[in-house]
Structures are given as structure tokens and as C-alpha cells.
Write a protein that holds these residues in place. Structure first.
Motif, PDB file in Angstrom:
ATOM      1  N   SER A  34       0.887  -1.137   0.041  1.00  0.00           N
ATOM      2  CA  SER A  34      -0.141   0.064   0.078  1.00  0.00           C
ATOM      3  C   SER A  34       0.856   1.283  -0.059  1.00  0.00           C
ATOM      4  CB  SER A  34      -0.993  -0.057   1.312  1.00  0.00           C
ATOM      5  OG  SER A  34      -1.640   0.995   1.321  1.00  0.00           O
ATOM      6  N   LEU A  35       0.816   2.120  -0.974  1.00  0.00           N
ATOM      7  CA  LEU A  35       1.634   3.318  -1.160  1.00  0.00           C
ATOM      8  C   LEU A  35       0.710   4.390  -1.601  1.00  0.00           C
ATOM      9  CD1 LEU A  35       4.048   1.910  -3.729  1.00  0.00           C
ATOM     10  CD2 LEU A  35       4.472   1.891  -1.292  1.00  0.00           C
ATOM     11  N   GLY A  36       1.031   5.669  -1.258  1.00  0.00           N
ATOM     12  CA  GLY A  36       0.486   6.892  -1.516  1.00  0.00           C
ATOM     13  C   GLY A  36      -0.057   6.970  -3.017  1.00  0.00           C
ATOM     14  N   SER A  37       1.091   6.506  -3.793  1.00  0.00           N
ATOM     15  CA  SER A  37       0.868   6.512  -5.269  1.00  0.00           C
ATOM     16  C   SER A  37       0.249   5.320  -6.061  1.00  0.00           C
ATOM     17  CB  SER A  37       2.251   6.971  -5.911  1.00  0.00           C
ATOM     18  OG  SER A  37       3.220   5.586  -5.654  1.00  0.00           O
ATOM     19  N   GLN A  38      -0.563   4.434  -5.250  1.00  0.00           N
ATOM     20  CA  GLN A  38      -0.936   3.271  -5.685  1.00  0.00           C
ATOM     21  C   GLN A  38      -2.103   3.246  -6.755  1.00  0.00           C
ATOM     22  OE1 GLN A  38      -2.251   1.638  -1.710  1.00  0.00           O
ATOM     23  NE2 GLN A  38      -4.438   2.285  -2.283  1.00  0.00           N
TER      24      GLN A  38
END
Length: 476
Positions: free
Chosen positions: A140-144
Motif C-alpha cells: 500500500s502506497l500513496g501513489s497506488q
């Protein structure tokens, strides 16, 4: 290093374009522009050609031709990287290889708990596909919404799920990689145990496209939690956060799936610049923790566990205030606030950023020492500190003084960067916890890493890429 490449002649460009077809060989400046600029605007490059292959076979043919013509190739995924690894240089000799059209999920195996995904699959799409199959893909990433699996693997992406599930390397069971020669290394196996020689896949994970082109991967899936609780906690200090982390780890074990530390300074940036953001707690605290506890047993179990952790924290004087999300919408709002903190710094002016890790027990000492070092360089600088405290990774970003001169502040980058990284190295930490090296940290890596390590990396690079055509000028 490449063998003194010159600008590509039209005939060579035509040969590359013929492999993917003119529609997917971008030559016009306006079409190329999105591929030669990156999120922070620091590493813009020049390229005469962007190739968008639609199959592994096309990637193989491209690399064969690149080896023949000694053409440098720069692999690129969703172009969300922050250290310039996905950018060509300004020589005009490097071809960008976009993997975005390789975007099929080839298989989801719920019995083996695996998924085979091509490099161009957007992370969020993979999460959704896993969810539809009754499984969890925990990266899970902010840029997902725009980053791609190939880039996640090439940079060994971290994110908020590392505490419980590990980073991308630990989620990868097998790879399909096209080598600089065009040979295809097919290791798409679902095995969790395999001791047959060197673990070759782990040479490519985190290599930032310098050894080969990742085209697909076998990735781990997990059972979906039956219960998930999210709490926002106010605390007096990083020391209090560390004590809360210890208590939560003991109480929840592997059920502690996130533990994010947030300073009130960067929270203030988020409240000003993230649409519809609201302060989670009525009272103000100098430090905050976003904590998530999951349960494979039941929703009630997750709720009971997080309540026990917080109650014990209150009784010990560790927790100042806390609220457990009352709904899925409120939990999502907490996470939206956390994930928006990086972008929320942009309107505040110039920012000197650090992606560091230290042993978890050293996090409070790092914050104290780094704060003193920053103040000695620029007393009015605003420290935007937040990150994955549970695995020791902090985004230690320093924003310019309010109303100050942006360029004058950014001119402090070398001295500020050195001061922070010296403290990190003194704690046996890392100057790049999850963003990679790229071109941004290449010289510092070479200058500060033990020579034998750099020599070994260069031997590996030469063995896989003797012509020096794979993403030259990156990492080492």
C-alpha cells in the motif's frame, strides 16, 4: 558505463519502432514529454524515442537490438519514482522503455495464495483484483493509483504494510525478466521453499532496472482480515510513541498492521492543503500515531485488542488522547490524511527531503539529534517528520521558513542532507529506506558505502550487463 553512444540515427529509430509498431513508438515531443518529467521536477531528461511494447517477445527483441546497437535503455513503469531512476539523461541517446502496456493479471490462485501480474499492472488494480477474489495484496502506497508492479519491484517499494507483511521483495516469489541480451529468464514459480542455488530473483528486485527488465512476477496473497480497527492517537513525544509501539506489538503481535508516526507540524500542512481534511482529535498534540490492528478471527477481536492497547496506554500515561474510527468512512479519512502528507508539503514551498531508516529503538534519538542539526543550519526551518515508525522508516522532510526565500533555502540542500545522513549512518541506518538510489543518491552511495560492497555491486552489474546499456548512470 556505455561505450560512448552517439545520438540514434533515423534508421536505428525505425528499427526499434518496427518492433512495437508506429502507434506505440512515440517520437513527437508532446507525446514524449510525460515520460521525461517526474513528480518532483528535478530529473528531467531527453529522449528521441519512447517504446511501449505489448508483449514479452517485443521486449526481448528490443533488448536484442539495443545490445546490437549499444543503445542505452531506461525502463519505466508508472513514473512515480522520486530519485530519478526512471528518467533518461540529457544526452538524447537513451530510449525510454515503458512497460505500461504489459498490464495483464495472468492468474490468481487462491489455493496457493498467489497472483501472477505483469509489470504494467497498476498497484491499485491488483489490490482490487485480489479483493474480488477474497484475498489481500498488502502493498500500500500513496501513489497506488498510478504506480505499477514492475516499478514497485524494481525499487523494492515499502509503504504502510511493511510492518506486518514486509516490503515488495518479501512479497515476491518469482520473476520473469528480459536480460540485456534479449534472453528471457522465466522463474515464475509459486514456491515458498526453494534452495536450488542462488536466489537470482532478488538480484533484480531493488536493482532499479540496471540489470534487466522485469516483465512479470509471482506475488503473495493473504487471507482478508475479518476485522480491522484504526485509531488516531495523540502523544507527547516520540519516546511515548515508541513505548506505545512496544505495548501494541506485545498485545496484537502480527495483528498490528500499521503504526505511523506523524508530527503536528506536517499534520498542520495536511489540514491546510488536503481537501476536506479534519483534525482527528479535539485536542492538539505535538505527535500523533495512526495505528491499525487487524484480526483474522473476527471484527470483535480486532476491536477488543485495540481497546486493550489504548486503555493500557492511557493508564500508563503514554497515550494523551485517542479516537477509534467509528466507521469505514472515518477510517478511510484517517488514512487519506496520512497518505496526503507528502503532497501537502508542496504548497509550503521548498522542501529538503530524506527517506531514512534507523533501528526502531533509535527513532526518538534520531529525531532529537536531527532536529538540533537542522536548527543549527536554519533555525526557522520547519521539520515535517512522518513515516513508518513500526519499521524504523521516517520521511524526514524539512520545509523552508514560512515566507522565506525558496532558492536560498534549497541552496542549503547539500549541507542539510549531509548533517541528517551523518546522524543516520552513526546509528547504522540507511539513507534510502524505500525510494531507492536512482541518480539522486548515486554519488553519496558510492562515497559512503564500504568499498567492497560497491565493488561487488559493480561485478554483478558487469556480469549481467557487460555492454552497459541497462539504465546507465543509476545506482552505481
Amino acid at each position: 558505463m556505455t561505450n560512448n553512444p552517439s545520438r540514434l540515427d533515423p534508421a536505428s529509430l525505425d528499427r526499434f519502432a518496427a518492433i512495437v509498431g508506429e502507434r506505440h513508438a512515440l517520437r513527437e515531443a508532446d507525446d514524449i514529454a510525460p515520460y521525461i518529467t517526474e513528480p518532483r521536477g528535478r530529473f528531467g531528461g531527453v529522449s528521441p524515442l519512447v517504446l511501449r511494447p505489448g508483449s514479452v517477445e517485443e521486449v526481448s527483441r528490443i533488448m536484442q537490438l539495443a545490445t546490437e546497437t549499444r543503445t542505452p535503455i531506461v525502463p519505466q513503469g508508472g513514473n512515480t519514482g522520486l530519485v530519478g531512476a526512471q528518467m533518461p539523461d540529457r544526452s538524447g541517446t537513451q530510449v525510454v522503455l515503458s512497460l505500461s502496456r504489459l498490464n495483464r493479471i495472468r492468474e490468481i490462485d487462491t489455493q496457493s495464495n498467489t497472483v501472477i501480474a505483469e509489470a504494467g499492472v497498476i498497484l491499485e488494480k491488483l489490490q482490487e483484483a485480489a479483493d474480488a477474489a477474497g484475498r489481500l495484496f498488502p502493498l500500500s502506497l500513496g501513489s497506488q493509483g498510478s504506480c505499477e508492479i514492475g516499478g514497485n519491484l524494481s525499487s523494492n517499494a515499502g509503504g504502510t504494510g511493511v510492518l506486518a507483511y514486509g516490503n515488495t521483495r518479501e512479497l515476491c516469489l518469482g520473476l520473469e525478466v528480459v536480460l540485456p541480451t534479449g534472453e528471457v529468464f522465466d522463474d515464475l514459480r509459486k514456491l515458498k521453499k526453494d534452495n536450488t542455488g542462488y536466489d537470482l530473483k532478488n538480484l533484480f528486485v531493488g536493482a532499479e532496472g540496471t540489470l534487466g527488465v522485469i516483465t512479470a512476477a509471482v506475488l503473495k496473497l493473504f487471507p482478508k482480515p475479518k476485522g480491522r480497527e484504526v485509531a488516531w492517537v495523540g502523544l507527547s513525544s516520540p519516546e511515548a510513541a515508541l513505548e506505545l509501539f512496544g505495548r501494541a506489538s506485545e498485545q496484537a503481535g502480527s495483528g498490528l498492521t500499521a503504526f505511523e508516526l506523524i508530527s503536528d507540524m506536517v499534520l498542520g500542512f495536511g489540514l491546510r492543503h488536503i481537501p476536506d481534511a479534519q483534525r482527528p482529535l479535539v485536542s492538539e498534540w505535538p505527535w500523533h500515531v495512526l495505528m491499525e490492528i487487524s484480526s483474522g478471527r473476527s471484527a470483535e477481536d480486532a476491536r477488543e485488542t485495540i481497546e486493550e492497547v489504548l486503555t493500557a496506554g492511557f493508564e500508563a500515561g503514554v497515550v494523551g488522547d485517542a479516537v477509534i474510527a467509528a466507521s469505514l468512512a472515518q477510517a478511510a479519512a484517517f488514512w487519506r490524511l496520512r497518505e496526503g502528507l507528502s503532497e501537502a508539503q508542496r504548497p509550503e514551498g521548498g522542501s529538503i527531503k530524506h527517506d531514512i531508516s534507523v533501528p526502531v529503538a533509535s527513532v526518538p534519538a534520531f529525531i532529537e539529534q536531527a532536529g538540533k542539526a537542522v536548527a543549527a543550519i536554519c533555525a526557522e526551518a520547519r521539520i515535517a517528520c512522518f513515516g513508518h515508525m513500526g519499521d524504523g522508516n521516517l520521511h524526514y522532510n524539512i520545509s523552508q521558513p514560512a515566507g522565506g526565500d525558496t532558492q536560498a533555502f534549497l541552496d542549503l540542500y547539500p549541507v542539510m542532507n549531509k548533517a541528517v545522513h551523518d546522524i543516520v549512518r552513526g546509528m547504522n541506518g540507511s539513507i534510502s529506506a524505500e525510494h531507492g538510489i536512482g541518480q539522486m543518491k548515486r554519488e553519496e552511495l558510492i562515497a559512503t558505502t564500504q568499498p567492497i560492497a560497491i565493488d561487488l555491486m559493480r561485478r554483478v552489474k558487469k556480469a549481467f550487463d557487460p555492454a552497459g546499456i541497462m539504465n546507465p548512470g543509476k545506482v552505481i
